[in-house]
Design a protein around this motif. Structure first.
Motif, PDB file in Angstrom:
ATOM      1  N   GLY A  91     -31.486 -41.480  -7.971  1.00 37.68           N
ATOM      2  CA  GLY A  91     -31.067 -41.780  -6.606  1.00 37.68           C
ATOM      3  C   GLY A  91     -31.269 -43.268  -6.357  1.00 37.68           C
ATOM      4  O   GLY A  91     -32.080 -43.912  -7.036  1.00 37.68           O
ATOM      5  N   SER A  92     -30.517 -43.830  -5.419  1.00 40.97           N
ATOM      6  CA  SER A  92     -30.715 -45.257  -5.130  1.00 40.97           C
ATOM      7  C   SER A  92     -32.080 -45.492  -4.482  1.00 40.97           C
ATOM      8  O   SER A  92     -32.615 -46.591  -4.518  1.00 40.97           O
ATOM      9  CB  SER A  92     -29.575 -45.835  -4.294  1.00 40.97           C
ATOM     10  OG  SER A  92     -29.269 -45.004  -3.215  1.00 40.97           O
ATOM     11  N   ASP A  93     -32.657 -44.437  -3.894  1.00 40.16           N
ATOM     12  CA  ASP A  93     -34.036 -44.529  -3.373  1.00 40.16           C
ATOM     13  C   ASP A  93     -34.985 -45.120  -4.418  1.00 40.16           C
ATOM     14  O   ASP A  93     -35.839 -45.942  -4.108  1.00 40.16           O
ATOM     15  CB  ASP A  93     -34.582 -43.132  -3.049  1.00 40.16           C
ATOM     16  CG  ASP A  93     -34.027 -42.580  -1.760  1.00 40.16           C
ATOM     17  OD1 ASP A  93     -33.266 -43.292  -1.085  1.00 40.16           O
ATOM     18  OD2 ASP A  93     -34.360 -41.427  -1.440  1.00 40.16           O
ATOM     19  N   PHE A 117     -32.332 -47.627   7.336  1.00 38.24           N
ATOM     20  CA  PHE A 117     -32.785 -46.569   6.433  1.00 38.24           C
ATOM     21  C   PHE A 117     -34.296 -46.689   6.215  1.00 38.24           C
ATOM     22  O   PHE A 117     -34.810 -47.758   5.883  1.00 38.24           O
ATOM     23  CB  PHE A 117     -32.029 -46.741   5.117  1.00 38.24           C
ATOM     24  CG  PHE A 117     -32.168 -45.604   4.149  1.00 38.24           C
ATOM     25  CD1 PHE A 117     -32.051 -44.286   4.547  1.00 38.24           C
ATOM     26  CD2 PHE A 117     -32.386 -45.871   2.801  1.00 38.24           C
ATOM     27  CE1 PHE A 117     -32.140 -43.255   3.624  1.00 38.24           C
ATOM     28  CE2 PHE A 117     -32.472 -44.848   1.876  1.00 38.24           C
ATOM     29  CZ  PHE A 117     -32.357 -43.534   2.292  1.00 38.24           C
ATOM     30  N   ASN A 164     -27.015 -47.175   8.279  1.00 37.17           N
ATOM     31  CA  ASN A 164     -27.493 -45.846   8.668  1.00 37.17           C
ATOM     32  C   ASN A 164     -28.648 -46.101   9.638  1.00 37.17           C
ATOM     33  O   ASN A 164     -29.607 -46.761   9.240  1.00 37.17           O
ATOM     34  CB  ASN A 164     -27.971 -45.092   7.415  1.00 37.17           C
ATOM     35  CG  ASN A 164     -28.493 -43.712   7.723  1.00 37.17           C
ATOM     36  OD1 ASN A 164     -28.497 -43.287   8.870  1.00 37.17           O
ATOM     37  ND2 ASN A 164     -28.950 -43.010   6.700  1.00 37.17           N
ATOM     38  N   ASP A 191     -27.220 -52.299   0.716  1.00 39.28           N
ATOM     39  CA  ASP A 191     -27.152 -50.864   0.449  1.00 39.28           C
ATOM     40  C   ASP A 191     -25.774 -50.343   0.855  1.00 39.28           C
ATOM     41  O   ASP A 191     -25.454 -50.262   2.043  1.00 39.28           O
ATOM     42  CB  ASP A 191     -28.272 -50.168   1.237  1.00 39.28           C
ATOM     43  CG  ASP A 191     -28.386 -48.683   0.911  1.00 39.28           C
ATOM     44  OD1 ASP A 191     -27.437 -48.120   0.313  1.00 39.28           O
ATOM     45  OD2 ASP A 191     -29.415 -48.082   1.260  1.00 39.28           O
ATOM     46  N   TYR A 194     -22.573 -45.764   1.753  1.00 39.70           N
ATOM     47  CA  TYR A 194     -21.432 -45.146   2.449  1.00 39.70           C
ATOM     48  C   TYR A 194     -20.163 -45.982   2.347  1.00 39.70           C
ATOM     49  O   TYR A 194     -19.230 -45.787   3.123  1.00 39.70           O
ATOM     50  CB  TYR A 194     -21.794 -44.934   3.927  1.00 39.70           C
ATOM     51  CG  TYR A 194     -23.004 -44.061   4.113  1.00 39.70           C
ATOM     52  CD1 TYR A 194     -22.894 -42.676   4.072  1.00 39.70           C
ATOM     53  CD2 TYR A 194     -24.270 -44.620   4.306  1.00 39.70           C
ATOM     54  CE1 TYR A 194     -24.008 -41.876   4.223  1.00 39.70           C
ATOM     55  CE2 TYR A 194     -25.394 -43.820   4.456  1.00 39.70           C
ATOM     56  CZ  TYR A 194     -25.250 -42.445   4.419  1.00 39.70           C
ATOM     57  OH  TYR A 194     -26.350 -41.650   4.565  1.00 39.70           O
ATOM     58  N   THR A 221     -24.501 -44.998  -4.659  1.00 40.38           N
ATOM     59  CA  THR A 221     -25.069 -43.682  -4.958  1.00 40.38           C
ATOM     60  C   THR A 221     -23.988 -42.633  -5.193  1.00 40.38           C
ATOM     61  O   THR A 221     -22.861 -42.774  -4.681  1.00 40.38           O
ATOM     62  CB  THR A 221     -25.989 -43.228  -3.810  1.00 40.38           C
ATOM     63  OG1 THR A 221     -26.538 -41.946  -4.131  1.00 40.38           O
ATOM     64  CG2 THR A 221     -25.225 -43.104  -2.485  1.00 40.38           C
ATOM     65  N   SER A 223     -24.708 -39.662  -4.181  1.00 40.71           N
ATOM     66  CA  SER A 223     -25.200 -38.618  -3.267  1.00 40.71           C
ATOM     67  C   SER A 223     -24.255 -38.293  -2.113  1.00 40.71           C
ATOM     68  O   SER A 223     -24.347 -37.221  -1.535  1.00 40.71           O
ATOM     69  CB  SER A 223     -26.546 -39.038  -2.670  1.00 40.71           C
ATOM     70  OG  SER A 223     -27.532 -39.125  -3.670  1.00 40.71           O
ATOM     71  N   LYS A 224     -23.381 -39.198  -1.744  1.00 42.13           N
ATOM     72  CA  LYS A 224     -22.601 -38.983  -0.526  1.00 42.13           C
ATOM     73  C   LYS A 224     -21.145 -38.674  -0.854  1.00 42.13           C
ATOM     74  O   LYS A 224     -20.765 -37.526  -0.895  1.00 42.13           O
ATOM     75  CB  LYS A 224     -22.741 -40.206   0.390  1.00 42.13           C
ATOM     76  CG  LYS A 224     -24.197 -40.612   0.661  1.00 42.13           C
ATOM     77  CD  LYS A 224     -24.898 -39.676   1.608  1.00 42.13           C
ATOM     78  CE  LYS A 224     -26.414 -39.658   1.545  1.00 42.13           C
ATOM     79  NZ  LYS A 224     -27.132 -40.909   1.668  1.00 42.13           N
ATOM     80  N   ARG A 232     -29.389 -36.470  -8.051  1.00 39.50           N
ATOM     81  CA  ARG A 232     -30.200 -37.685  -8.034  1.00 39.50           C
ATOM     82  C   ARG A 232     -29.706 -38.750  -9.005  1.00 39.50           C
ATOM     83  O   ARG A 232     -30.310 -38.997 -10.048  1.00 39.50           O
ATOM     84  CB  ARG A 232     -31.700 -37.362  -8.313  1.00 39.50           C
ATOM     85  CG  ARG A 232     -32.324 -36.240  -7.506  1.00 39.50           C
ATOM     86  CD  ARG A 232     -32.177 -36.431  -6.019  1.00 39.50           C
ATOM     87  NE  ARG A 232     -32.744 -37.674  -5.563  1.00 39.50           N
ATOM     88  CZ  ARG A 232     -32.106 -38.494  -4.700  1.00 39.50           C
ATOM     89  NH1 ARG A 232     -30.902 -38.212  -4.236  1.00 39.50           N
ATOM     90  NH2 ARG A 232     -32.683 -39.605  -4.321  1.00 39.50           N
TER      91      ARG A 232
HETATM   92  C1  LIG Z   1     -28.324 -41.384   1.630  1.00 39.04           C
HETATM   93  C2  LIG Z   1     -28.645 -42.813   1.544  1.00 39.04           C
HETATM   94  C3  LIG Z   1     -28.948 -43.399   0.319  1.00 39.04           C
HETATM   95  C4  LIG Z   1     -28.835 -42.612  -0.954  1.00 39.04           C
HETATM   96  O1  LIG Z   1     -30.024 -42.249  -1.448  1.00 39.04           O
HETATM   97  P1  LIG Z   1     -30.071 -41.524  -2.862  1.00 39.04           P
HETATM   98  O2  LIG Z   1     -31.482 -41.765  -3.257  1.00 39.04           O
HETATM   99  O3  LIG Z   1     -29.093 -42.231  -3.765  1.00 39.04           O
HETATM  100  O4  LIG Z   1     -29.723 -40.111  -2.642  1.00 39.04           O
HETATM  101  C5  LIG Z   1     -29.239 -44.741   0.257  1.00 39.04           C
HETATM  102  N1  LIG Z   1     -29.211 -45.496   1.367  1.00 39.04           N
HETATM  103  C6  LIG Z   1     -28.894 -44.967   2.563  1.00 39.04           C
HETATM  104  C7  LIG Z   1     -28.823 -45.845   3.741  1.00 39.04           C
HETATM  105  C8  LIG Z   1     -28.627 -43.610   2.691  1.00 39.04           C
HETATM  106  O5  LIG Z   1     -28.349 -43.092   3.888  1.00 39.04           O
END
Ligand SMILES: *Cc1c(COP(=O)(O)O)cnc(C)c1O
Length: 356
Positions: A91-93, A117, A164, A191, A194, A221, A223-224, A232
């Protein structure tokens, strides 16, 4: 036990993720719920990714390829950069955490717009560095405010684009001007979780900075828009020098065999990506029109979520929606004291209409 931890670790408030649907259904005794709080893909995962993951599980007795050879090359070709410009994360987290680990130490300052975020805050706090919080201007990140906040101690700047939870963007032009004024030694993290949903042509796309050797790290990412939040996989695009430093702290097997296979396939599943984007845009336009008809105020978005002004305590509306089986994210001026005090309550919700 006499556990000695740094004060800055003990002070961290744990991240509270959106509730999983099963927990919500158990708590509220409902069976047909819709989760709108985590900006997930309403169409599910990319079908091509699912097929590739099914196939990949036959080799689960092996360790993954620690260099993720195929995925890194595919991403580089997709983005027009070199493989050495890419860093993969669980994940980018995880990349946000790696950035903090590599570049920050106690006493450093990090500019973080607020609200934005939460993971930026948490990762910065883990290092003992100091977050310098910048209130948004008209719900957007203002480059001039960033410029003014830079001090000799500034080491990193976070820009969430689109932001976000507000769905606002920074323009390419404003970013280019800002970048020219940023003193050397400061890393700018953009980041772009989106970015696929953006419709405004003036929006910043920052991946080119890796090629022009600017101290920028772009985060993306799966994820979206690709529908793979549970798998992940995220990645950073940056200069070879920064990528090399990040790869030193990266755990060698941070992306699993199914994650690498699924992400490779998802990149090729352009039909799914296009359908996702179309569905989200149709959902946004539908909701704009419906809210206009109802006379409800909302804030236009460049993302797959948006803010609605519910004109009362957002926590109450949140609870009410929960009982009806819809999980949103309440957001009130008390939770985000920097936002204009004239808004009594805002709800962030995913735009696309999920199929029930
Ligand atoms: C959902 C989101 C991420 C993605 O996180 P992952 O770890 O890749 O799932 C990253 N930055 C922001 C602002 C998000 O809302």
């Amino acid at each position: 036990m006499n556990l000695s931890v740094p004060d800055y670790i003990a002070a961290i408030k744990p991240y509270v993720p959106g509730k999983p649907l099963e927990e919500l259904e158990r708590e509220y005794g409902i069976t047909d719920s819709v989760k709108l709080a985590s900006n997930e893909n309403p169409l599910g995962p990319s079908p091509m990714a699912v097929a590739a993951i099914r196939e990949a599980i036959n080799t689960l007795h092996r360790y993954p390829d620690g260099s993720a050879f195929h995925l890194v090359r595919k991403l580089a070709a997709h983005l027009g950069v070199l493989p050495e410009n890419i860093v993969l994360g669980n994940g980018s987290d995880e990349i946000i955490g790696m950035l903090a680990q590599v570049f920050l130490r106690p006493g450093d300052e990090v500019i973080i717009p607020r609200p934005s975020f939460l993971m930026y805050d948490i990762s910065v706090q883990c290092t003992g560095a100091t977050g310098v919080y910048l209130p948004l201007r008209d719900l957007g990140i203002d480059p001039e405010d960033i410029r003014q906040a830079i001090t000799p101690r500034t080491r990193m700047i976070f820009i969430c684009n689109p932001n976000n939870p507000t769905g606002t963007i920074i323009t390419q032009e404003a970013f280019d001007r800002l970048l020219n004024d940023i003193p050397p030694g400061i890393i700018v993290v953009v980041d772009e979780a989106y970015i696929e949903f953006v419709r405004d042509a003036r929006c910043l796309h920052s991946t080119g900075c890796a090629v022009s050797d600017r101290p920028v790290v772009t985060l993306r990412t799966f994820s979206k828009a690709y529908g793979l939040a549970g798998l992940r996989v995220g990645y950073g695009i940056t200069t070879a020098e920064i990528a090399n430093l990040l790869n030193r702290v990266r755990m060698p097997f941070n992306t699993s065999i199914p994650a690498q296979a699924g992400a490779c396939a998802a990149l090729e599943d352009t039909a799914f990506l296009e359908k996702t984007i179309r569905t989200v845009h149709e959902g946004i336009d539908f909701l704009y029109a419906a809210l206009d008809d109802m006379g409800v105020r909302y804030f236009p978005t460049q993302s797959n979520f948006f803010l609605i002004d519910v004109k009362r305590d957002a926590g109450e509306v949140f609870e009410h929606m929960l009982r009806e089986g819809s999980l949103s994210a309440p957001w009130s001026p008390t939770a985000s004291p920097n936002i204009s005090g004239s808004m009594p309550g805002l709800m962030r919700k995913t735009c696309a209409l999920p199929k029930r």
